[in-house]
Structures are given as structure tokens and as C-alpha cells.
Design a protein around this motif. Sequence first.
Motif, PDB file in Angstrom:
ATOM      1  N   CYS A 355       0.817  -1.216   0.000  1.00 10.69           N
ATOM      2  CA  CYS A 355       0.000   0.000   0.000  1.00 10.69           C
ATOM      3  C   CYS A 355       0.848   1.263   0.000  1.00 10.69           C
ATOM      4  N   LYS A 360      -5.729   6.347  -4.605  1.00  6.74           N
ATOM      5  CA  LYS A 360      -7.116   6.284  -5.038  1.00  6.74           C
ATOM      6  C   LYS A 360      -7.337   7.196  -6.233  1.00  6.74           C
ATOM      7  N   THR A 392     -11.518   0.354  -4.025  1.00  6.86           N
ATOM      8  CA  THR A 392     -11.417   0.252  -2.575  1.00  6.86           C
ATOM      9  C   THR A 392     -12.505   1.092  -1.924  1.00  6.86           C
ATOM     10  N   SER A 393     -12.959   0.650  -0.767  1.00 10.75           N
ATOM     11  CA  SER A 393     -13.919   1.430   0.014  1.00 10.75           C
ATOM     12  C   SER A 393     -13.234   2.147   1.175  1.00 10.75           C
ATOM     13  N   ALA A 394     -11.912   2.042   1.270  1.00 11.11           N
ATOM     14  CA  ALA A 394     -11.179   2.693   2.359  1.00 11.11           C
ATOM     15  C   ALA A 394     -11.199   4.217   2.178  1.00 11.11           C
ATOM     16  N   GLU A 396      -9.154   6.333   3.397  1.00  6.72           N
ATOM     17  CA  GLU A 396      -7.760   6.669   3.140  1.00  6.72           C
ATOM     18  C   GLU A 396      -6.954   5.377   3.020  1.00  6.72           C
ATOM     19  N   ILE A 397      -5.942   5.414   2.193  1.00  3.66           N
ATOM     20  CA  ILE A 397      -5.079   4.251   2.032  1.00  3.66           C
ATOM     21  C   ILE A 397      -3.896   4.394   2.982  1.00  3.66           C
ATOM     22  N   SER A 398      -3.835   3.505   3.945  1.00 11.18           N
ATOM     23  CA  SER A 398      -2.744   3.538   4.910  1.00 11.18           C
ATOM     24  C   SER A 398      -1.450   3.093   4.247  1.00 11.18           C
ATOM     25  N   PRO A 404      -2.972  -5.112   1.605  1.00  7.55           N
ATOM     26  CA  PRO A 404      -4.209  -4.879   2.340  1.00  7.55           C
ATOM     27  C   PRO A 404      -4.951  -6.186   2.551  1.00  7.55           C
ATOM     28  N   ASN A 407     -10.833  -7.168   3.109  1.00  8.74           N
ATOM     29  CA  ASN A 407     -11.994  -6.376   3.469  1.00  8.74           C
ATOM     30  C   ASN A 407     -11.816  -4.942   2.981  1.00  8.74           C
ATOM     31  N   GLY A 408     -12.580  -4.553   1.968  1.00  6.94           N
ATOM     32  CA  GLY A 408     -12.530  -3.173   1.483  1.00  6.94           C
ATOM     33  C   GLY A 408     -11.580  -2.953   0.327  1.00  6.94           C
ATOM     34  N   PHE A 409     -10.892  -3.982  -0.148  1.00  2.00           N
ATOM     35  CA  PHE A 409     -10.002  -3.872  -1.306  1.00  2.00           C
ATOM     36  C   PHE A 409     -10.332  -5.008  -2.276  1.00  2.00           C
TER      37      PHE A 409
END
Length: 512
Positions: A355, A360, A392-394, A396-398, A404, A407-409
Motif C-alpha cells: 500500500c 485512489k 477500494t472502500s477505504a 484513506e489508504i494507509s 491490504p 476487506n474493502g479492497f
Amino acid sequence: MSLPRFHRWDCKTRMDGRVIHLWLVGFLSSSCGASSVSDSLVVSVGPPVSVHRSLTTTLPCWINPPQSAEDLEVRWFRDSDFDNPIMLYKEKKVSVTQASYAGRVSFGPKETKSDGLKSGDVSLKLENAVIEDAGDYTCYVSSYKGYDSATIALLVTEIGAPPLLSTVWTEDNRVKVSCESEGWYPKPKLRWSDQTKDLTPGTVLYGNDSSGLVSVSSWVLVKSSSEVSCSINVPNNAAKEARMHVEGPSAQKESGSAGTAGWVAFALLLVCVVLAGLAAVYIRMKGKKTKSGTGHGDEDDPLLSKEIPVLSELREQYYVNIKLEDTNNKFLTLAKNKLRDANCASFPDGESVTCLTAVKGTPGFSSGRHYWEVSLGNPDLGLKRSWWVGVTSAPEISQKFDLPNTNGFWFLFSSPDRADRLQFSTEPKVLIGCPRPQTVGVFLDYDDGELSFYNVEDATLIGSLKATFRGEVFPLFNPGKGDKSPMEILHKVEEKKSDDERNCVVSVEQET
């Protein structure tokens, strides 16, 4: 000369001298003398014929040695139904007596240089073949001097849908892999194998639909970290094959159950078809399963039978120009629609793609259908070896130094060490036997919960990921590391042909 099933005898009445033709089976009339079969009238047919359903074929039949059949009687019939022929040629006229063959049968040349009836070619041309056409056909030719017949077999085939593979992990860390397909004829052969040998299936079940087509399903139990292949075929046709590489799921903590180890099981519906350049993978999240729970069985999950959208329609109706979100990531270089890894001597996460170099795109989506394209190389610099493309539904991307979680990617990615395979961001891992594409098309169907990836140059589907989207999801990009070629998000441009024309020319613009 083959023995005819039916014998015709020429008899004359003593009262008026008229000729009466009698068709007799297995016995002679004591009041009439049998005419001898002429050695010059011999009927020959070709080997069994195979035809795909709805296509046209020819059942070859000819008089040997060649002689004109224009003044003869030719009768094509099935099985022993002599009195109800499919097609009858008599007194230089053709009649079709069976309604199911009306408009579908005629004389057809057995070869391009054939002169047809003039050369004794009495082959039957059959159009729009249906399943019910399969069986034996008899070609019968007769004259006042002789007769002969021969039988030829017709096999009607239908190539079914690409096999779909699904997997379920068992408690003893083995994998139950199921294979399903439908729309075949005749009954297909299903074969399981791994990289070294054939595998013995647990079951192989067949069924028929209302049109007579055959479905087949089977399963096999294998160890984890296996590569399994399921191939299906009918005679005289290449097999359709699905392959899956699976690895055991990693241990995860069950949320809401403190101290309880658990793992998430996914059912993967996979097809990798080595046919006309098409490779496709369907993946559907099956649900959650822990060591203390059971979840749903794989028999409750229907096949993904939705028709694959046509790429040209997606480009025309749903194209969205995606913009990159600039977060001042020092490990990325962004220039308009292009991005690549920064020119760093070293990365804190090493050579792995994580990541740290992901970003995004905008806008985000919470409903509807949307499509965009990503260029992954050019002829001068070559193809990129490592990248991520997806959503992605995040919020922010950590910038953590790892991949990742699932979940969410949701994305498709390529690794530097595997030029012939792509992979989905799923757990367990699934490898897709497909070469790296130059341009990837991404189609998000938010409401139907499906994310599809296309090879734009080949106009073929790479794979579809079935998921449940919640909230806003955003395009996701990762250019990887160390590639000469940048990643570029392609924008659609519309140019008017003229001031008087309302139509537009739609093209995808790539910066140079």
C-alpha cells in the motif's frame, strides 16, 4: 454391395401387361419373378459425420462407379422408416414429407468439384441441425434395373458453458473443489487432474434440460496448496478446461469473539478457458466460517450465469474519466493521468509491492455502472511487470508495508516473477493463467456487486469478482516498483465530426 433392407420386385400381370412394383421384406412372391440387382448400381457413404447444433452439414452418399442419378429414385430415411422418408427424389422432383425437416434438407455436393446428380452424387445437405437430428440415415437409390442402400451416422454436438470451479475448505485443511457446466450434447466426458496425474472424482452427476442439453457436475477432494484442473469435452471437439491454484487460508481473528481463532472461507467460481484466446475467472465470496460455525453449504450457491457484457457497449455507455488523488505521497510520482514509483534508492518496504505506492482515484461511486481503462505499458518501454488495478472502500489508504486485507479492497494484480499469471486480491489465493495485458478495462457494477476486468486489446474478459459493496468505493491504482513504463489512466474524448453532425467520434486518449 451392401444388402438392402427393402427389396423391390418387378411383376407383370397377365391381364394387361402393366408393371406393378411391390416392396417386400424377407420373402418372395410366388407369382412374380425377382429381378437381379445390377452390379453397376452400388451405393457408398462416407464415415460418420459430426456437426455443431444450429450449423449445416452434408451426409455424403454417391453411386460407385459414378453414373447419372437424374433418372433414378433417391430416398433418404431414418432408421427403418422407409415409407416416411426425410426427402424423396422421384421423377426428377424433390419432396420433403416430414415437417421437422421442411426447409432444412436438400441435395448438396459431397465435395466442391462434384457435379451433383449428373455424377451420381446424391448427398443430403442438412441445415440448422438440432439435437433430434442425431442418429442413423439411410441413403437408398433404385431404378428399374437395380437398387442399393447404405447407412451413415450423424452426431450432433453442442459445446457447453465454460466450467466453473468452486472451493470449500474442510476442517482437516483439505479442499473440496467442485466443477459444474451446462449446455452440452451428447453426454460429455469430465476429467480431473493435477500437475502430475489424473484425479478420481467423488461424484460425477448428469442432468438434462427441457431442450435435451446435458449438464454435468463433479467434485474432488485435494490437499491445500494444489493446482487442480477440470476439463470437459464431447467427441471430436477440443476440451474446455478450468484451472485453479489454491493455497490454505491464513488464520484470522473472528471479530466479536475475543481470543477465538477463525478463518474466512471463500467459494471461488473459476473458469480459465484456453479457447480462442479467452480466459475468464469468476470469484464469489461465499460467506464466513469459523471453527465453531458451519456457514452455508456450496450446494446452496447458484452458478454465475449472467451474460458477459460486450466491451464496446461498456466503453460507449459507462466510460468515466478518472482523476488521480494527489496525497503528496513521496514514494509516488504523479503527472496528470500518469503515475509511477518515485526514483528512490530504496523503499522502506523493500522490493514488495504494498500500500506504500497505492493511490485512489476520483470520483467515488455508491451506485450504478462505471467503466474506465488503464494503460500498463507501450511498445517502446514494454509492459509493466507489477501493478494493482481495482477499487477500494477505504476512506484513506494507509501507507503500511504490507498487502491490504481482503476487506474493502478488490483488485487484480501482476507480480514481477509471474509473467504468465495474474491474481485476484482474495484469500485464499487464486492464480489466473493469463498473460499480462497492455490495457486493462475496469467495469464496476455497484448495484449487482460485480467487478470485471477486460483485456482491451483482445476485447476479452480476464475475470469477474463478485462482492458486496457498501458505502462509497473509489478506483484503486498501484504502479508497482522498478518498471520503465508508467501507469496511465486513459481518458475518453469526444470530437464532433462537423458542425452539422450530431454524431460524435469516441476515442480513448493516451498521452505521449
